[in-house]
Design a protein around this motif. Structure first.
Motif, PDB file in Angstrom:
ATOM      1  N   GLY A  57       0.807  -1.215   0.000  1.00  0.00           N
ATOM      2  CA  GLY A  57       0.000   0.000   0.000  1.00  0.00           C
ATOM      3  C   GLY A  57       0.838   1.262   0.000  1.00  0.00           C
ATOM      4  N   GLY A  58       2.023   1.180  -0.588  1.00  0.00           N
ATOM      5  CA  GLY A  58       2.826   2.386  -0.781  1.00  0.00           C
ATOM      6  C   GLY A  58       3.661   2.831   0.406  1.00  0.00           C
ATOM      7  N   ILE A  59       3.666   2.011   1.468  1.00  0.00           N
ATOM      8  CA  ILE A  59       4.446   2.371   2.661  1.00  0.00           C
ATOM      9  C   ILE A  59       5.145   1.130   3.211  1.00  0.00           C
ATOM     10  CG2 ILE A  59       4.361   3.314   5.007  1.00  0.00           C
ATOM     11  CD1 ILE A  59       1.723   4.716   4.231  1.00  0.00           C
ATOM     12  N   ILE A  60       6.455   1.190   3.346  1.00  0.00           N
ATOM     13  CA  ILE A  60       7.218   0.088   3.953  1.00  0.00           C
ATOM     14  C   ILE A  60       8.124   0.664   5.030  1.00  0.00           C
ATOM     15  CG2 ILE A  60       8.902  -1.736   3.594  1.00  0.00           C
ATOM     16  CD1 ILE A  60       7.900  -2.121   0.797  1.00  0.00           C
ATOM     17  N   GLY A  61       8.060   0.074   6.223  1.00  0.00           N
ATOM     18  CA  GLY A  61       8.858   0.576   7.341  1.00  0.00           C
ATOM     19  C   GLY A  61       8.422   1.971   7.763  1.00  0.00           C
ATOM     20  N   GLY A  62       7.185   2.322   7.400  1.00  0.00           N
ATOM     21  CA  GLY A  62       6.650   3.626   7.794  1.00  0.00           C
ATOM     22  C   GLY A  62       7.036   4.750   6.854  1.00  0.00           C
ATOM     23  N   ILE A  63       7.711   4.387   5.756  1.00  0.00           N
ATOM     24  CA  ILE A  63       8.216   5.376   4.800  1.00  0.00           C
ATOM     25  C   ILE A  63       7.625   5.102   3.418  1.00  0.00           C
ATOM     26  CG2 ILE A  63      10.313   6.330   3.755  1.00  0.00           C
ATOM     27  CD1 ILE A  63      11.841   5.213   6.208  1.00  0.00           C
TER      28      ILE A  63
END
Lengths: 351, 351, 351, 351
Positions: D273-279
């Protein structure tokens, strides 16, 4: 928050008691990709540490810093820097006598009133030892400010009523009181030693000059640059006042005298101390802080114990008869923290 | 944040430009169930408003407050109080001349440097008009503090070099400069009128005394009560310095003189100004702020325009030759905001 | 801030990289006079640590906590608690292969994009190792909540598509996956071991039940209790969703079905999950989080290196085929942190 | 804070009760020099306002915005934007019946428990009316994001169990429920009208898609981009859950299925959904929120009054049988606020 954090975009959080196992700081918001190491930080720690001269306490704190996170292959990574200093050479025995009595000028009474409990050993959290974390974090900010072309220099201008008559910047680190006038320094040191022998202490005034700050730094209306610098300095235990530029003297000046005019070359004077409307003018930022006499003296003083019974007390142990020389690096550290934070806030506003 | 909020658990956010449509404030964190109305707030607004006497500007701001939220059937509900003051009697024509020139002592240059754009009309956001929202919010804090038995009183102690010799609290609101010494007040007023006729201005010193604060209020190490008060006061445009208790005079005292001893009845002196280690002692909190001379003067001054060309400028319009009497309620308001916030923070810590 | 602090009146700040020298946390705003020791915190650390069973990584982190400040004679003093865990058994060699490639599902790419530099060793700051500090701080909050009569219990309800059919609270800590249904647990474990052998991983769902929260906790409108809990849970790396009470199922219900009615005994149902309007109702607070399958798998995957060249990668090293059992104590910790913070904020509001 | 502010570097503070005199917002941290006017904001307000169709309440709120500060000659100045909407058409009579009873599903009980007092008129501060200020502020953020090439689009994907089968973006604003599938919209509307006639209500699911966010936005570890978006969405009254990318479905997937691989062109899927590790990864940010059925229904419900006595209640007045279509612009507004704030925070970190 509970008050142990400072700054917004460049933010530090300190911990530790004077006679606990360690003191230290987490520095959050560090620009990534900056080269910094423990040696760079240690330089500032050594300026703050005790035992530097005849006018500072012989107590050894071994202010050796260790960076345990936030650095990879010599560079900052943008993650929190954690810096710790383990405590050593703690003679809690020195303090046992004051476990149940309130030392005049110390926070013994107020801490107990606030928390209902206190770690009296070496003043616990209220000890000047707490500033070690600030100085370590301030060194990180100083490194970032170097990349911005900003320099921060503090020095003693007055001790025990003796004032500096000249400003010789290259002499500041050459004398034990970090005074900008070496001749005055000699008399200041003599005065301090005389008071130390008498079991007394004295205060002074420390000035800080910040150079290279571009115009436009500072956030109106509450987070004015001078407002944040004032908070930073008053958060130092021994500081009882602060003034910018002409400061209190401005109260007796006329508008026609105090207003800083401009010509094609810029401002023609700097009575404002480099900040107008809470925003930097581009001129040197100049502030002065009033440092109270060290609270710990060996002369007998009237106080009460925790049961409210009157008694006299002598604060034994090893103390600084004048804290000015050791406050200088703390003042610089706090100034660096405020400046770096505001540079980052300016970048956020403009983005 | 961008700097327009102040406080943590009792928090205000202000908005508005001098010659915009309105100024005002949102007050968040108000204890529910407290009776307060516009009339109570208006009393403080009227102390701040211009046109109160011969020594204040005849400009009428119609500082009439309206509370548009947070009150139900005369009581606070715990939701944000919104207080607005609509601007009137704005003579922007007065300011057209300075649209392209930087007035000495004003934030014209720094705002343009910071934002790249400015609303020059009546100094825009940098105008003292911004403090109207602070005073309105401060009145709300004052009401909450009344329930805590805390009182906050500020007054002029020096103007144009003329100092108060006596402290007659009941006389403060009886003279146009809010001085604590009516005899000195007469001379202060004469001095101000003389300077006003000459197109000049002067500064002074305002002292604030806070009574009834229990011991234990204030959050070490960075959010010390004096640190937050210092930030609050330095966030007032004309303030250039602050000191607590003996303040700068402490720098020339000995530890044996400055330390506040204790006996069975409590502290035997109050050199600390009611705060030790950043925490209230239970004694009166005493602080003094240095107020610079009003920047707006009608004497010709040297400056440059936005193109960098040199010119002389006369700040026309209606201004206060000395801002001390109108800063008094602002100083009180800021002190109330800090105190109420710290009372709430103490409750959170203890919970 | 830069994002490494959480909470307002009860506030934590964490630091540390997976293969740095240590990880840890500063806990600020701790109520003074509370008895707490390392053994109490260690109990929670042991629930989070690896190597607990056949379904967790055999990696040993030696999660032994040391409290270095904030405690005096066994009690909290109101000053910051500093808790540190030194790293050991770090086999950076395991990670050298991925220094220049982006592991699918990991934050390798995003960290490098954000900071321009990254500590790839063991995922650096993005490692689950970072949650050790959260669990330690959460244990402190848990102790404070015990004094408030609040309990927080999380457990696995689904793994790899296998759902719990019963709720046997006393069985949760008795099985390796911390499932509330021991029969389902057996099948979950078998499924995990099967996937581990295949070099793959799976996700699941963890539910958290908070009991004993009085009505009235939570700060409208933005800091609603469920809003802060949602932020807390989504700040856990593997969590991809959260729901309260009936959650997503509510989207298919009618108002007449979903509204929780009341009778003289209180609420007659709890579809809301214990929070209405962002404020606790007094009923159990129930939330569920969606846990994604562990990103580290040894099956070959398609990716690119830092030069943009395509390659396949196998994430070697020791990993959890399903992180649910080890996320359970992290979910509890974050819930404790949010609750304790809001209890203190409620006290401040009421004060 | 007390919970009425949101954001850090781009920060809003709202005020106002449903039947008070006005609602509004202060927007602080607005980039200077941006052209924006009331008409641009009004477009979003009109999407949120009631009375738009047969499926929304006929109540007219006259959501006409006025900007009273922060704009000079059509451009933002960097000072706070103050936006106000005066309330009109308030029929408090409609609510008198529920002054002393708790409406099921409403915050009547919890507000009274929290504050000990409540403004019951139109639900006071707990009313959806409060979101008007959010939408106005969100429009300002949307304008800033346009300059960054970021677009934010929300739409209904499910109502009353009826799901969208297609995604026709150009049709979203063409149907009364803002569904992305016009055929499904027809059935949704019929279902809503049927329930409205029966005096009942229903819920649904709203999806939000954010395009054009560069990789690297988001602040680990606590202020992850998804964590802040989750808080933002759960702060909307009717939202009971949120998920990102595959969300809850991820809990039943394998690592080999869920991990997003990469090739020379970038990510080959977007399960995250376009976010990995909060980034942010650079891909579309996709989230879904669960919307509960409107609490206000005219069917009789079981409740108690403020004295604890049982009674039945019918929530009269004009209400939305399904809030999804009016939540769409609120979801977009909150997403815009989070994104703009994080863009500014990224700029501060890099500075």
């Amino acid at each position: 928050m509970a008050g142990n954090s400072f700054g917004e975009q460049f933010r530090i959080t300190t911990f530790g008691e004077s006679h606990g196992e360690a003191v230290g700081v987490i520095v959050d918001g560090v620009t990534p990709g900056i080269e910094i190491d423990e040696a760079y930080i240690q330089v500032q720690m050594d300026r703050r540490k005790p035992g530097q001269s005849s006018v500072t306490t012989p107590r050894k704190e071994y202010d050796t810093v260790s960076i345990l996170s936030g650095i990879y292959e010599g560079q900052t990574t943008g993650t929190p820097l954690f810096i710790i200093l383990f405590n050593k050479d703690m003679k809690s025995g020195d303090y046992s006598e004051i476990q149940h009595a309130f030392r005049p000028g110390h926070a013994d009474f107020t801490y107990l009133q606030k928390y209902g409990i206190r770690d009296h050993r070496g003043s616990g959290r209220a000890s000047g030892r707490e500033t070690a974390g600030r100085v370590a974090a301030g060194a990180v900010a100083r490194k970032l400010l170097e990349h911005r072309g900003v320099s921060v220099t503090a020095y003693t201008t007055e001790i025990g009523g003796i004032r500096c008559e000249t400003f010789q910047e290259d002499q500041i680190e050459q004398n034990a009181v970090r005074a900008c006038d070496p001749q005055a320094a000699v008399r200041m040191i003599a005065r301090i030693e005389e008071l130390a022998d008498a079991g007394d202490s004295c205060g002074g005034i420390v000035e800080c000059r910040i150079r290279g700050v571009m115009p436009g730094i500072g956030e109106p209306v509450f987070d004015k640059l001078d407002a944040d610098l004032a908070k930073a300095m008053l958060s130092i235990g021994a500081v009882k006042g602060i003034e910018f530029g002409t400061g209190f003297a401005a109260s007796a000046m006329l508008g026609s005298q105090h207003n800083d005019g401009m010509d094609a070359a810029g401002f023609t004077s700097n009575h404002a101390g480099g900040i107008i409307g809470g925003i930097s003018t581009g001129g040197d930022i100049v502030l002065r802080v009033a440092v109270k006499p060290t609270s710990s003296i060996s002369l007998p003083q009237q106080t009460v114990n925790t049961s409210g019974q009157e008694q006299t007390i002598r604060t034994e142990g090893r103390h600084d008869p004048c804290i000015c020389p050791r406050i200088v690096p703390v003042v610089e550290a706090m100034a660096c923290l405020v400046l770096e934070d505001h540079f980052k806030r300016q970048a956020a506003m403009k983005a």
